[in-house]
Design an enzyme around this catalytic site. Sequence first.
Site, short mmCIF file in Angstrom:
data_model
loop_
_atom_site.label_atom_id
_atom_site.label_comp_id
_atom_site.label_asym_id
_atom_site.label_seq_id
_atom_site.Cartn_x
_atom_site.Cartn_y
_atom_site.Cartn_z
N ARG A 34 12.66 49.75 -21.98
CA ARG A 34 12.64 48.28 -22.04
C ARG A 34 14.02 47.75 -22.43
NH1 ARG A 34 8.27 45.21 -21.87
NH2 ARG A 34 6.75 46.78 -22.30
N MET A 82 6.56 38.17 -15.93
CA MET A 82 5.53 38.99 -16.56
C MET A 82 6.10 40.25 -17.20
SD MET A 82 3.15 36.89 -16.07
CE MET A 82 1.56 37.62 -16.40
N ILE A 118 7.48 41.73 -21.06
CA ILE A 118 7.68 41.45 -22.48
C ILE A 118 9.14 41.70 -22.79
CG2 ILE A 118 7.11 42.23 -24.81
CD1 ILE A 118 4.30 42.89 -23.76
N ASN A 128 8.82 28.89 -21.96
CA ASN A 128 7.83 29.62 -21.18
C ASN A 128 6.62 28.74 -20.92
OD1 ASN A 128 6.56 31.95 -19.99
ND2 ASN A 128 5.39 32.23 -21.88
N HIS A 163 2.60 29.07 -20.49
CA HIS A 163 1.53 30.04 -20.76
C HIS A 163 0.18 29.39 -20.44
CE1 HIS A 163 -0.38 33.54 -22.47
NE2 HIS A 163 -1.23 32.71 -23.05
N SER A 214 0.13 25.61 -21.98
CA SER A 214 1.09 25.25 -23.03
C SER A 214 2.49 25.60 -22.57
CB SER A 214 0.82 26.07 -24.31
OG SER A 214 -0.52 25.94 -24.73
N THR A 270 10.21 32.71 -28.83
CA THR A 270 10.77 33.35 -30.02
C THR A 270 10.33 34.81 -30.01
OG1 THR A 270 8.85 32.88 -31.40
CG2 THR A 270 10.59 31.18 -31.34
N LEU A 327 5.54 37.07 -29.63
CA LEU A 327 5.10 36.98 -28.25
C LEU A 327 4.05 35.87 -28.05
CD1 LEU A 327 5.17 38.30 -25.38
CD2 LEU A 327 3.20 39.66 -26.13
N ASP A 328 4.34 34.94 -27.17
CA ASP A 328 3.49 33.78 -26.89
C ASP A 328 3.22 32.96 -28.16
OD1 ASP A 328 3.32 34.48 -24.20
OD2 ASP A 328 1.45 35.58 -24.46
N GLU A 351 0.14 22.70 -14.86
CA GLU A 351 1.45 23.36 -15.11
C GLU A 351 2.52 22.68 -14.26
OE1 GLU A 351 1.14 27.56 -14.28
OE2 GLU A 351 -0.29 27.90 -15.89
C1 GAR Z 1 1.31 30.70 -14.16
O1 GAR Z 1 -0.02 30.29 -14.13
C2 GAR Z 1 1.78 30.90 -15.58
O2 GAR Z 1 1.11 30.09 -16.49
C3 GAR Z 1 1.43 32.35 -15.80
O3 GAR Z 1 1.72 32.98 -14.59
C4 GAR Z 1 1.48 32.08 -13.53
C5 GAR Z 1 2.64 32.15 -12.57
O4 GAR Z 1 2.38 31.42 -11.41
N1 GAR Z 1 2.24 32.86 -16.87
C6 GAR Z 1 1.81 33.79 -17.71
O5 GAR Z 1 0.70 34.29 -17.64
C7 GAR Z 1 2.81 34.18 -18.79
N2 GAR Z 1 2.22 35.01 -19.76
P1 GAR Z 1 3.54 31.05 -10.38
O6 GAR Z 1 4.30 32.33 -10.09
O7 GAR Z 1 2.80 30.59 -9.16
O8 GAR Z 1 4.38 30.00 -11.02
#
Ligand code: GAR
Length: 221
Positions: free
Chosen positions: A72, A97, A99, A114, A116, A143, A148, A151-152, A181
């Site tokens: 990582r 996606m 970490i 981010n 979420h 959200s 930071t 995580l989340d 979103e």
């Molecule tokens: C979104 O729904 C976002 O909230 C989620 O991935 C999707 C990406 O969609 N993010 C997470 O789960 C982060 N932990 P997109 O590629 O169509 O924007």
Amino acid sequence: MQADPVDKPRILVLASGSGTNLQALIEASRERDFPGDIVAVGSNRPQAFALERAAQAGIETFTVDHTRYETREAFDNALRLELERRQPDLVVLAGFMRILTEDFVRAFQGRMINVHPSLLPRYRGLNTHQRALDAGDEVHGVSIHFVTEDLDGGPVIARAEVPVRPGDTAETLAERVQAREHLLYPIVIRWFCEGRLQLAGNDRILFDDVPVPEALTLPAA
Ligand code: GAR
């Protein structure tokens, strides 16, 4: 007078998947008064459709394929170099996606946000829609938060709620959340680029230099 685009804050987007949030941001950034410039889109997945969306919009793309790195830390160091070369004022995680290591997060703290798919602090991590359904929640949502080392868990800037309807599945709920979103993320990015939003320390947000006691929440329509 309109600001020269080179003077606008430099936005760098990281995405791993389909890139619908990126698309919403690209569309918002086409408005004449949009205060930021999307300078590059990066991904850890060479096949991410987000890269194609960026290319179609004439935005530079790059890939740091995580499968080519043994650790990582090695992946994050390579990614960090790609970011630093482009000198972003704001790093936008849009369905990224991976970490990120603490060192990476620290390097961009205060200028990395981010999206979420839950009403944080509920449901950090994955499978948020199914978890909201399993819990019998009547309200779910999205959200936007500063990233930071937690995580989340970074301070939440804004949330948008959606109703959970009878018969919803994780897919129908995801669709409803994503629509919010796409509305909310560009608004928050606009605030940041206008210099209105700041992270103070690890856990406080300033809006127009005033501490924000509660994240702005758009109620379920
Ligand atoms: C979104 O729904 C976002 O909230 C989620 O991935 C999707 C990406 O969609 N993010 C997470 O789960 C982060 N932990 P997109 O590629 O169509 O924007």
